[in-house]
Design a protein around this motif. Sequence first.
Motif, short mmCIF file in Angstrom:
data_model
loop_
_atom_site.label_atom_id
_atom_site.label_comp_id
_atom_site.label_asym_id
_atom_site.label_seq_id
_atom_site.Cartn_x
_atom_site.Cartn_y
_atom_site.Cartn_z
N TYR A 54 -2.26 -2.79 6.00
CA TYR A 54 -1.22 -1.93 6.58
C TYR A 54 -0.57 -1.09 5.48
O TYR A 54 -0.30 0.10 5.66
CB TYR A 54 -0.16 -2.78 7.27
N GLN A 55 -0.27 -1.73 4.34
CA GLN A 55 0.38 -1.02 3.24
C GLN A 55 -0.50 0.13 2.75
O GLN A 55 -0.02 1.25 2.51
CB GLN A 55 0.67 -2.00 2.10
N GLN A 56 -1.77 -0.14 2.59
CA GLN A 56 -2.70 0.90 2.14
C GLN A 56 -2.82 2.00 3.19
O GLN A 56 -2.97 3.18 2.84
CB GLN A 56 -4.07 0.28 1.85
N TYR A 57 -2.75 1.62 4.45
CA TYR A 57 -2.84 2.61 5.53
C TYR A 57 -1.67 3.60 5.46
O TYR A 57 -1.86 4.81 5.56
CB TYR A 57 -2.84 1.90 6.88
N VAL A 58 -0.46 3.08 5.26
CA VAL A 58 0.71 3.97 5.17
C VAL A 58 0.60 4.87 3.94
O VAL A 58 0.95 6.05 3.99
CB VAL A 58 2.01 3.14 5.14
N THR A 59 0.08 4.32 2.85
CA THR A 59 -0.12 5.14 1.66
C THR A 59 -1.14 6.25 1.93
O THR A 59 -0.93 7.41 1.55
CB THR A 59 -0.60 4.26 0.48
N GLU A 60 -2.24 5.91 2.58
CA GLU A 60 -3.26 6.91 2.92
C GLU A 60 -2.67 7.99 3.84
O GLU A 60 -2.91 9.20 3.65
CB GLU A 60 -4.44 6.24 3.62
N LEU A 61 -1.87 7.56 4.81
CA LEU A 61 -1.23 8.52 5.70
C LEU A 61 -0.26 9.43 4.94
O LEU A 61 -0.09 10.59 5.28
CB LEU A 61 -0.48 7.79 6.81
#
Length: 481
Positions: A25-32
């Motif tokens: 989830y953390q990486q997803y928000v960073t990618e977004l």
Amino acid sequence: MNPSSDLVNKLWRLCAILRKDGITYQQYVTELTYLLFLKMMHEQGREDDFLPEKYRWSTITAREGIDQLTHYRRLLTELGDPENKLPRRVSAIFDNASTFLREPVNLAKLVSSIDALDWYSADRDSFGDLYEGLLQKNAEETKKGAGQYFTPRVLIEAMVELMDPQPGEVIQDPALGTGGFIIAADTHIRRKTDDYLDLTEKQQVFQTRNAYHGIENVPGTYRLLLMNLHLHGVDSDHVLLADSLSPAGASLSKADLILTNPPFGPAGGRPTRDDLTITHSVSSYQLPFVEHCLRSLKPGGRAAIVVPDNVLFEDGKGKQLRQKIMDEANLHTILRLPTGIFYAQGVKTNVIFLEKADEGASKTTQEVWVYDMRANMPAFGKTAPLTPEHLKPFVEAYAAEARQDEGEEGRFRCFTREAIEARGDNLDITWLRDESETEEIGEPEDIAAAIMSELQIAMAAIETLTAELEGEDEDALVAAE
């Protein structure tokens, strides 16, 4: 459903795409963060101000397959390269950026999904609300890590309302996280001043360039912070990637108002700054951060600080720090917060409200008002969040022209400095019988989080005591020599 909430839910559902690629989830928000910054610059017509032509949103959407992924990787590297001398907010957001995506098809799906969303809104804060909604989703879903820097918005707004930030004040948060406190303070001031239009030109310059100061020490969180500030139109020139317990913290501008939720638990070492007198040898976060806040306030400055229970009762350095606060400031109110309101932690917390005295004042605190919002409260958590209605009785009691001690059956009580001294300057004051303590705690992961937070507090207390004993041994050796 409002437009930004709808977009948040649509974007969050896209997380399923990346979860299949092994992304958290953390990486997803960073990618977004990377993709949304590029998309929003395109939507707002601001690409000429921030981005080279070859690294704009259209250069991603024009490509397919491995070519698209290769270009995207190159774009992240180039936008974060200081040699390219791009605007600070761009180079900082993309600093050391790299994609977590491994499959071209996943990037294509993510880009096309973002591109297909309806981005139109006349609301200035729509992009900011969207991004903050994503941060909240991340905190809700991530039991470990994310909730450490996400303070519930309703608590932030209540603290800001009571502190009532004013135009022209220097406002500081030494533990910024994703910037919730200074964004709420700026929103509060904009509301009072017709979006700054009631201010003089000089005052507007101060508000847009010099009002907000702070530090965040986790690079990944700092990236999210800068994006959040950017989308809310809040200047980040005085927002540092550093450690508040280092000399960088000592160099922060003196503040009229401090709003903060500092980290807690073991800090991995003693503070490296040389201006802390009581907590200089304490190897945990919470006590040194509170001393920083006291030292960083101007005379007459105000602070609202979230602290774990041990700050209120810990002996040794903790007791000395409480005495210093009550001598040098008016520690007028303590709010005992309910458990379960922070997404990643089960720790028991409070908000302390204080006003720093003029130089030379002694025993400034004459009485402390304590509001118990913890006893006999419902079980809070992801499915039962804290709401403004829960905080309303405290806000009204705090702001009353003449405060009323509600007695042993009420939630709001007053304790004199003499009564507190008789308790050994212990401010962990309770009087209500908490019938809710016999209720079931909740899901296994919530129980585990609660146990972990208690262990972190205990470890911090042990490290503090060990440091004190080592300090006494060192003093004894010096005296013997």
